[in-house]
Scaffold this motif. Sequence first.
Motif, PDB file in Angstrom:
ATOM      1  N   TYR A 167       3.094   7.430   2.901  1.00  0.00           N
ATOM      2  CA  TYR A 167       3.947   7.811   3.989  1.00  0.00           C
ATOM      3  C   TYR A 167       3.450   7.940   5.358  1.00  0.00           C
ATOM      4  O   TYR A 167       4.123   8.407   6.330  1.00  0.00           O
ATOM      5  CB  TYR A 167       4.467   9.309   3.726  1.00  0.00           C
ATOM      6  CG  TYR A 167       5.360   9.547   2.536  1.00  0.00           C
ATOM      7  CD1 TYR A 167       6.522   9.021   2.306  1.00  0.00           C
ATOM      8  CD2 TYR A 167       4.668  10.385   1.591  1.00  0.00           C
ATOM      9  CE1 TYR A 167       7.093   9.181   1.150  1.00  0.00           C
ATOM     10  CE2 TYR A 167       5.342  10.511   0.266  1.00  0.00           C
ATOM     11  CZ  TYR A 167       6.646   9.767   0.228  1.00  0.00           C
ATOM     12  OH  TYR A 167       7.364   9.854  -0.953  1.00  0.00           O
ATOM     13  N   ASP A 168       2.047   7.102   5.474  1.00  0.00           N
ATOM     14  CA  ASP A 168       1.757   6.800   6.825  1.00  0.00           C
ATOM     15  C   ASP A 168       2.281   5.700   7.621  1.00  0.00           C
ATOM     16  O   ASP A 168       2.547   5.981   8.841  1.00  0.00           O
ATOM     17  CB  ASP A 168       0.024   6.680   6.411  1.00  0.00           C
ATOM     18  CG  ASP A 168      -0.647   7.800   6.315  1.00  0.00           C
ATOM     19  OD1 ASP A 168      -0.510   8.969   6.604  1.00  0.00           O
ATOM     20  OD2 ASP A 168      -1.654   7.372   5.317  1.00  0.00           O
ATOM     21  N   PRO A 169       2.688   4.732   6.933  1.00  0.00           N
ATOM     22  CA  PRO A 169       3.369   3.821   7.804  1.00  0.00           C
ATOM     23  C   PRO A 169       5.110   4.109   8.246  1.00  0.00           C
ATOM     24  O   PRO A 169       5.222   3.803   9.205  1.00  0.00           O
ATOM     25  CB  PRO A 169       3.493   2.553   7.017  1.00  0.00           C
ATOM     26  CG  PRO A 169       2.949   2.823   5.774  1.00  0.00           C
ATOM     27  CD  PRO A 169       2.500   4.180   5.524  1.00  0.00           C
ATOM     28  N   ALA A 170       5.542   4.976   7.544  1.00  0.00           N
ATOM     29  CA  ALA A 170       6.896   5.263   7.852  1.00  0.00           C
ATOM     30  C   ALA A 170       7.249   6.556   7.236  1.00  0.00           C
ATOM     31  O   ALA A 170       6.630   7.112   6.170  1.00  0.00           O
ATOM     32  CB  ALA A 170       7.803   4.028   7.448  1.00  0.00           C
ATOM     33  N   PRO A 171       8.142   7.467   7.529  1.00  0.00           N
ATOM     34  CA  PRO A 171       8.555   8.405   7.133  1.00  0.00           C
ATOM     35  C   PRO A 171       9.061   8.492   5.682  1.00  0.00           C
ATOM     36  O   PRO A 171       9.695   7.402   5.307  1.00  0.00           O
ATOM     37  CB  PRO A 171       9.285   9.233   8.071  1.00  0.00           C
ATOM     38  CG  PRO A 171       9.950   7.877   9.088  1.00  0.00           C
ATOM     39  CD  PRO A 171       8.961   6.972   8.889  1.00  0.00           C
TER      40      PRO A 171
END
Lengths: 179, 242
Positions: free
Chosen positions: B222-226
Amino acid sequence: MSGKLRVATTSLAGCFGCHMSFLDIDERLLTLLEVVEFDRSPITDIKEVGQCDLGIIEGGVCNAENVHVLREFRKHCKTLVAMGACAVNGGLPAQRNHLDLRDILEEVYHTELGLAHGGIPNDPELPLPLNKVHPIHEVVKVDYFLPGCPPPADAIWKFLTDLVAGRTPHLAHGLLHYD
Amino acid sequence: MSETQTFSLDGEDVPFAPGQTVMQAAQAAGRWIPHLCWHPDFEAHGSCKLCTVRANGRLVAACTVAAQPGMAVENRTPDLDGRRQTLLQMLFVEGNHFCPSCEKSGNCLLQATAYEMGMMTPHFDMFYPDRPVDASHPETLLDFNRCILCALCVRASRDADGKNVFALSGRGIRSHLIVNHESGRLADTDFAATDRAANICPVGVILPKRRGFAVPIGRRKYDPAPASVVDVVPVKHEEEAR
């Protein structure tokens, strides 16, 4: 009066990591100083908190002195912010909460191998530890919360600039972290 | 051939096949309804209530309610997201969710959903329960401090692995996850690290040993996008997080 917002900060049961992250806003600190001035804070070394617009608390509440300082901040600050995991939910110090306090002190100061068996410190100058570590909202009313261990400098910057501008702080994806 | 049936989700039409739940149809259409205990591969559990939507004015669990033609479903409204945040806050105070020391951080659906709901504080008084870990198994660690009682491991072990290793025990506030063996120890069961149940936990309860920080913080699921972006089609939850 300078017309600047007066800001106080302190670290209770914290590691000063949030304050280090705060300093990580780097040269933006100078921009911030155009609109705020610091009261009690590790930055000024002022010992007692005065009347402030904003109080920023790092760390949870683990001893009697923490309770005193926190209440002083609440009394003197119009807006109080819990900064970092420990202030928000107890964080690392609260990991002792499922253990008995006496057992912990016995082991740390007395029975652990390699110790001089000097006994549990009881100097009257030492603040008494609380049975449990608490996040600060369990002790005083807190207006805003800024989670993170520590919150990234960019999150602290966004949070403070929102507050100073009179906006409700909002952290978008990537700035809101619990770790 | 019957015409495609649709219902409306936050004002936009979502097609569905007869028998599909609101959750299944939304997921297939690439629309995100927050959820914790729901998983596309398993029967709905309907217990976490994160997926509660307002369908024709009534609050229902999107994972259990059947889609109906013309149904008007509200999902991401301030009212419903506010209720979701309250549910999340109760989960956070009930267990010991200490993200800074959790290997699941960044891959955790509970954490990602709380970010999505803008949860800045657990708000309520913390419980700080005493929940000893089970490190008996040579390959897998059980850290009950993080359990949210979604029962995905229970379903995976029973329905996919045919083993019945896990169960929920107790009632109400005393509900808790147990290992289905007299000794209560994972090592004494036929659980294997290759089981589906070993790779289904949405939080950090069931973790492989000796795999810490194989993927660094900052490059996790979930780091690049929610979650609302990462967790829509394709609907694979857990494999890429490992």
